[in-house]
Design a protein around this motif. Structure first.
Motif, PDB file in Angstrom:
ATOM      1  N   GLU A  34       0.970  -1.368   0.019  1.00  0.00           N
ATOM      2  CA  GLU A  34       0.035   0.040  -0.040  1.00  0.00           C
ATOM      3  C   GLU A  34       0.843   1.478   0.165  1.00  0.00           C
ATOM      4  N   GLU A  35       1.791   1.273   0.722  1.00  0.00           N
ATOM      5  CA  GLU A  35       2.867   2.455   0.771  1.00  0.00           C
ATOM      6  C   GLU A  35       3.386   2.422  -0.800  1.00  0.00           C
ATOM      7  N   ARG A  36       3.839   1.463  -1.590  1.00  0.00           N
ATOM      8  CA  ARG A  36       4.224   1.685  -2.959  1.00  0.00           C
ATOM      9  C   ARG A  36       2.996   2.163  -3.717  1.00  0.00           C
ATOM     10  N   ALA A  37       1.888   1.687  -3.470  1.00  0.00           N
ATOM     11  CA  ALA A  37       0.630   2.473  -3.957  1.00  0.00           C
ATOM     12  C   ALA A  37       0.518   3.849  -4.123  1.00  0.00           C
ATOM     13  N   ARG A  38       0.800   4.089  -2.809  1.00  0.00           N
ATOM     14  CA  ARG A  38       0.861   5.657  -2.300  1.00  0.00           C
ATOM     15  C   ARG A  38       1.620   6.557  -3.133  1.00  0.00           C
ATOM     16  N   VAL A  39       2.962   5.844  -3.284  1.00  0.00           N
ATOM     17  CA  VAL A  39       3.774   6.693  -4.076  1.00  0.00           C
ATOM     18  C   VAL A  39       3.523   6.786  -5.441  1.00  0.00           C
ATOM     19  N   VAL A  40       3.222   5.769  -6.136  1.00  0.00           N
ATOM     20  CA  VAL A  40       2.740   5.675  -7.334  1.00  0.00           C
ATOM     21  C   VAL A  40       1.710   6.755  -7.737  1.00  0.00           C
ATOM     22  N   VAL A  41       0.457   6.742  -6.811  1.00  0.00           N
ATOM     23  CA  VAL A  41      -0.390   7.745  -7.250  1.00  0.00           C
ATOM     24  C   VAL A  41      -0.122   9.405  -7.059  1.00  0.00           C
ATOM     25  N   VAL A  42       1.043   9.523  -6.107  1.00  0.00           N
ATOM     26  CA  VAL A  42       1.289  10.830  -6.062  1.00  0.00           C
ATOM     27  C   VAL A  42       2.460  11.202  -7.230  1.00  0.00           C
ATOM     28  N   ARG A  43       3.067  10.128  -7.738  1.00  0.00           N
ATOM     29  CA  ARG A  43       3.910  10.459  -8.929  1.00  0.00           C
ATOM     30  C   ARG A  43       3.196  10.546 -10.397  1.00  0.00           C
ATOM     31  N   ARG A  44       1.892   9.813 -10.366  1.00  0.00           N
ATOM     32  CA  ARG A  44       1.111   9.875 -11.437  1.00  0.00           C
ATOM     33  C   ARG A  44       0.410  11.311 -11.392  1.00  0.00           C
ATOM     34  N   GLY A  45      -0.035  11.714 -10.150  1.00  0.00           N
ATOM     35  CA  GLY A  45      -0.777  12.909 -10.029  1.00  0.00           C
ATOM     36  C   GLY A  45       0.062  14.185 -10.065  1.00  0.00           C
ATOM     37  N   LEU A  46       1.299  14.128  -9.839  1.00  0.00           N
ATOM     38  CA  LEU A  46       2.023  15.432  -9.530  1.00  0.00           C
ATOM     39  C   LEU A  46       3.372  14.997 -10.468  1.00  0.00           C
ATOM     40  N   GLN A  47       3.720  15.609 -11.529  1.00  0.00           N
ATOM     41  CA  GLN A  47       5.005  15.410 -12.265  1.00  0.00           C
ATOM     42  C   GLN A  47       5.674  16.757 -12.473  1.00  0.00           C
ATOM     43  N   ARG A  48       6.898  16.345 -12.728  1.00  0.00           N
ATOM     44  CA  ARG A  48       7.895  17.568 -12.968  1.00  0.00           C
ATOM     45  C   ARG A  48       8.815  17.475 -14.111  1.00  0.00           C
ATOM     46  N   ARG A  49       8.531  18.534 -14.908  1.00  0.00           N
ATOM     47  CA  ARG A  49       9.760  18.333 -16.216  1.00  0.00           C
ATOM     48  C   ARG A  49      10.249  19.614 -16.199  1.00  0.00           C
ATOM     49  N   GLY A  50      11.529  19.551 -15.677  1.00  0.00           N
ATOM     50  CA  GLY A  50      12.296  20.899 -15.695  1.00  0.00           C
ATOM     51  C   GLY A  50      11.700  21.795 -14.366  1.00  0.00           C
ATOM     52  N   ASP A  51      11.491  22.961 -15.120  1.00  0.00           N
ATOM     53  CA  ASP A  51      10.775  24.198 -13.990  1.00  0.00           C
ATOM     54  C   ASP A  51       9.293  24.124 -14.383  1.00  0.00           C
ATOM     55  N   GLU A  52       8.799  23.056 -14.751  1.00  0.00           N
ATOM     56  CA  GLU A  52       7.468  22.892 -14.867  1.00  0.00           C
ATOM     57  C   GLU A  52       6.769  21.782 -13.880  1.00  0.00           C
ATOM     58  N   LEU A  53       5.499  22.214 -13.339  1.00  0.00           N
ATOM     59  CA  LEU A  53       4.921  20.956 -12.625  1.00  0.00           C
ATOM     60  C   LEU A  53       3.668  20.937 -13.470  1.00  0.00           C
ATOM     61  N   LEU A  54       3.455  19.359 -13.790  1.00  0.00           N
ATOM     62  CA  LEU A  54       2.358  19.085 -14.571  1.00  0.00           C
ATOM     63  C   LEU A  54       1.252  18.063 -13.720  1.00  0.00           C
ATOM     64  N   VAL A  55       0.057  18.879 -13.623  1.00  0.00           N
ATOM     65  CA  VAL A  55      -1.004  18.315 -12.830  1.00  0.00           C
ATOM     66  C   VAL A  55      -2.226  18.070 -13.806  1.00  0.00           C
ATOM     67  N   ASP A  56      -2.711  16.820 -14.032  1.00  0.00           N
ATOM     68  CA  ASP A  56      -4.057  16.727 -14.587  1.00  0.00           C
ATOM     69  C   ASP A  56      -4.116  17.642 -15.909  1.00  0.00           C
ATOM     70  N   GLY A  57      -3.166  17.293 -16.811  1.00  0.00           N
ATOM     71  CA  GLY A  57      -2.936  17.836 -18.241  1.00  0.00           C
ATOM     72  C   GLY A  57      -2.696  19.472 -17.945  1.00  0.00           C
ATOM     73  N   ARG A  58      -2.378  19.991 -17.019  1.00  0.00           N
ATOM     74  CA  ARG A  58      -2.143  21.519 -17.048  1.00  0.00           C
ATOM     75  C   ARG A  58      -0.555  21.505 -16.543  1.00  0.00           C
ATOM     76  N   SER A  59      -0.165  22.657 -16.876  1.00  0.00           N
ATOM     77  CA  SER A  59       1.353  22.949 -16.619  1.00  0.00           C
ATOM     78  C   SER A  59       1.210  24.210 -15.812  1.00  0.00           C
ATOM     79  N   PHE A  60       2.341  24.296 -14.615  1.00  0.00           N
ATOM     80  CA  PHE A  60       2.441  25.614 -13.999  1.00  0.00           C
ATOM     81  C   PHE A  60       3.752  25.826 -13.826  1.00  0.00           C
ATOM     82  N   ARG A  61       4.390  26.937 -13.973  1.00  0.00           N
ATOM     83  CA  ARG A  61       5.648  27.551 -13.754  1.00  0.00           C
ATOM     84  C   ARG A  61       6.219  27.347 -12.310  1.00  0.00           C
TER      85      ARG A  61
END
Length: 523
Positions: A34-61
Motif C-alpha cells: 500500500e505504501e508503494r501504491a501511495r508513491v505511485v498515485v502521487v507520482r502519477r498525479g504530480l509530475q515535474r518537467r524541468g521548471d514545470e509542474l504537471l498536474v491533470d494535463g495542466r502546466s504550472f511554472r
C-alpha cells in the motif's frame, strides 16, 4: 487485498488468513504494497518537467514559488513524496496530521512516510481519536495564516485525504471548538453518514467548503485529493477546503432534525447557520472572493479512490488464479443491512442445484439498494455468479468497497470493518447448509476506528469457534466491542493488522467464493 487469503481451487482446501503459512507473510507485506501504491498515485498525479509542474494535463511554472499545505490521515506520506518531486522550488509547507502518527510510523520502521530532518514542511499533529481538538485548531489557524499571505506570483499545492475534516477545524464565530465538536460527535453517534457529517462541518467552518482557497486568493491553487467518499465528490472529501460550495441552511437543518438534534443546538450554532447564506462571498480577511475557487484559479485533481483500489485488488486476485467480480465501490448504510446483503449473495453463489432459488434473487434486489448498491449492479453481479456456476469457474473473488455506518449503542472498542466482519460471520453460519465463503473487511488506511486493526476475517466457523471459547457474540455486538471480541477469539488470529498504510480510500470488502459445483457443495 487479494493477497490476504491463500486458497486452492478445491472448496475442501480453502485456507483462510489465520491458518498461517504463506498467507500470513502476504498480510505482513500488505502495508508495504500500500505504501508503494501511495508513491505511485502521487507520482502519477504530480509530475515535474524541468521548471514545470504537471498536474491533470495542466502546466504550472516553478520559480521557487511553491508553498504546500495539507490535512488528512494520508497526507504525511503524500507530502514526503511531493517534496521529493518539487525539490528546491518548495518555499515552505505546513501539514495537519493525526495525533501520534509520526511516532507510530517511526516505531514500525516506515521511514519513507516520514519527512527528513532538512524538510521545509512543518508537521503539526492533532485530532486525537479523529475528533477535532485544540491542537488541530491551532494547525488550522497556522495554515490559514500561511495561505492568506500568498500573492498572485505564488503557487499553493494542497494535499487532502480522508480525516481532513477533523484536522482542519476553524469554527465560524461565535461557535467554539467544543460546541462544533459536540455537534459532530452527536451526529456520528446517531449514525449520520460521512456525507451528512461533512455537510454540517462545512457549514460551521471557515476553511471548509472552499474557505481555504478563498483565503489563498489570488495565488494559484493546485489540490491533490485521495478520495474517502463514495462517488468522489470533491465538495465532500475533507469537506472540500478548495471546492466552492454554497451552504444551504435548510439542508443542514434537515440533517440535524433527522437525528433529533435541532432543538438542543447551542445558540451560537443556530446564529451561524442563520447567517451562513449572507456571508458566502466574503473571506474573513475582508477581501471579495466570490470567484476565487472557480475557473483557472483552482485545480482539484483526484489521484486515488476506492474504485482504483478495487481495480488493483482485482488485478492481484486474477494473478492468483481467481475469477474477479466487482460489485460496487458505493456500499454504505447500516452494517446490519450490509452484512445481510453479503450473506444473501454468498447463499446465491453457493446454493446447491443448477439455479439459485428465485426468492433469493428477490431478497437481494430488496436489500441491496438499502446497502447503497444499485439494482443493475446487483443484477450484473448475480448474472456473473450464475455464469460462473454454468461454466465451472474456479474460486471467485467478489470485491466491493465503500463506507458502512455503525449506530453506537455501547461503549466498547471497535470499528465498522470489524463489526461488519463479525455480522457477516453470523450470516454465513445461519441456516442448515454450511456456507464455505470467507469474508474480509478492511480499512485502506490500516486503522479501523480507535483500534490497531484495519479489520477482520470471518466465515461460517466463527459462531461455533466463539461458543467453544465462551464468547457471546451478541453481547459484544450490543456494546460495539468487535475489537475486543476478535482480540480474544483464537488469540486475535482473525484480526487484520497491517499497520498504517499511508493511504485512505475508504474500505475494501473481499468475499471468497468456492468453485460452483453441486458435487463439491454436498454436505
Amino acid at each position: 487485498m487479494a493477497r490476504v487469503l491463500s486458497l486452492s481451487r478445491s472448496v475442501h482446501h480453502w485456507r483462510p488468513l489465520w491458518a498461517g503459512g504463506p498467507a500470513a507473510a502476504r498480510v505482513r507485506r500488505m502495508s508495504s504494497l500500500e505504501e508503494r501504491a501511495r508513491v505511485v498515485v502521487v507520482r502519477r498525479g504530480l509530475q515535474r518537467r524541468g521548471d514545470e509542474l504537471l498536474v491533470d494535463g495542466r502546466s504550472f511554472r516553478l520559480s521557487n514559488n511553491l508553498h504546500l499545505v495539507g490535512c488528512g490521515k494520508a497526507v504525511l506520506g503524500m507530502a514526503a513524496e511531493a517534496e521529493r518531486i518539487v525539490g528546491d522550488h518548495l518555499v515552505q509547507g505546513l501539514i495537519s496530521v493525526p495525533h501520534g502518527i509520526q511516532e507510530t510510523l517511526q516505531h514500525h520502521g516506515k521511514q519513507n512516510m516520514l519527512l527528513g530532518s532538512s524538510s521545509r514542511i512543518k508537521v503539526m499533529e492533532g485530532a486525537k481519536h479523529n475528533l477535532p481538538d485544540a491542537n488541530a485548531q491551532k494547525s488550522a489557524e497556522s495554515i490559514r495564516e500561511l495561505v492568506s499571505s500568498l500573492t498572485e506570483r505564488d503557487l499553493l499545492l494542497v494535499l487532502i485525504s480522508g480525516g481532513g475534516s477533523a484536522l482542519l477545524p476553524a469554527p465560524v464565530p461565535p461557535i467554539t471548538l467544543q460546541e462544533k465538536q459536540d455537534v459532530t460527535r452527536r451526529l456520528a453517534a446517531a449514525g449520520a453518514t460521512i456525507q451528512e457529517l461533512n455537510t454540517v462541518r462545512r457549514a460551521l467552518s471557515l476553511l471548509k467548503g472552499g474557505g481555504l482557497a478563498r483565503c489563498a486568493y489570488p495565488a494559484q491553487v493546485v489540490s491533490l485529493v485521495l478520495s474517502d467518499v463514495i462517488g468522489d465528490p470533491l465538495d465532500l472529501i475533507a469537506s472540500g477546503p478548495t471546492v466552492q460550495s454554497e451552504v444551504h441552511p435548510e439542508e443542514v437543518w434537515s440533517i440535524l432534525e433527522r437525528y433529533n438534534l435541532s432543538v438542543s443546538l447551542p445558540s451560537s450554532v443556530k446564529e451561524a447557520l442563520n447567517k451562513s447564506s449572507s456571508s458566502q462571498g466574503e473571506g474573513e480577511s475582508g477581501k471579495r472572493t466570490q470567484d476565487s475557487t472557480a475557473g483557472d484559479h483552482v485545480l482539484n485533481s483526484v489521484i486515488g479512490s476506492n474504485t482504483i483500489a478495487l481495480e488493483c485488488a482485482g488485478r492481484r486476485a486474477r494473478e492468483l488464479g481467481l475469477r474477479t467480480v466487482v460489485l460496487s465501490p458505493g456500499v454504505c448504510g447500516d452494517v446490519r443491512t450490509v452484512a445481510r446483503m453479503y450473506g444473501l449473495l454468498s447463499q446465491y453463489a453457493c446454493s446447491p442445484g443448477k439455479e439459485p432459488p428465485l426468492e433469493l434473487q428477490e431478497q437481494i434486489l430488496k436489500v441491496g439498494p438499502e446497502a447503497g448498491v444499485e439494482s443493475w449492479d446487483l443484477c450484473r453481479t448475480m448474472k456473473l455468479l450464475e455464469e460462473g456456476r454454468e461454466e465451472g469457474w474456479c474460486a471467485t473473488c467478489l470485491l466491493a468497497g465503500g463506507e458502512p455506518t455503525v449506530q453506537l449503542t455501547g461503549k466498547g472498542r471497535g470499528g465498522r470493518n470489524q463489526e461488519l466482519a463479525l455480522r457477516v460471520g453470523l450470516e454465513l453460519s445461519a441456516g442448515s447448509m454450511k456456507n464455505p465463503a470467507v469474508f474480509l473487511s478492511g480499512g485502506t488506511d490500516g486503522q479501523d476506528g480507535p483500534t490497531d486493526a484495519a479489520g477482520a476475517v470471518s466465515d461460517a466457523e466463527l459462531e461455533a469457534e466463539a461458543k467453544n471459547q465462551g464468547l457471546d457474540i451478541n453481547s459484544f455486538l450490543s456494546n460495539n466491542d468487535s475489537f475486543t471480541f476478535f482480540s480474544r477469539l483464537s488469540d486475535g488470529r482473525r484480526l487484520l493488522l497491517p499497520g498504517l498504510t499511508g493511504t485512505n480510500v475508504m474500505d475494501v470488502h473481499v468475499m471468497l467464493l468456492p468453485p460452483a459445483s453441486e458435487k463439491d457443495l454436498e454436505l
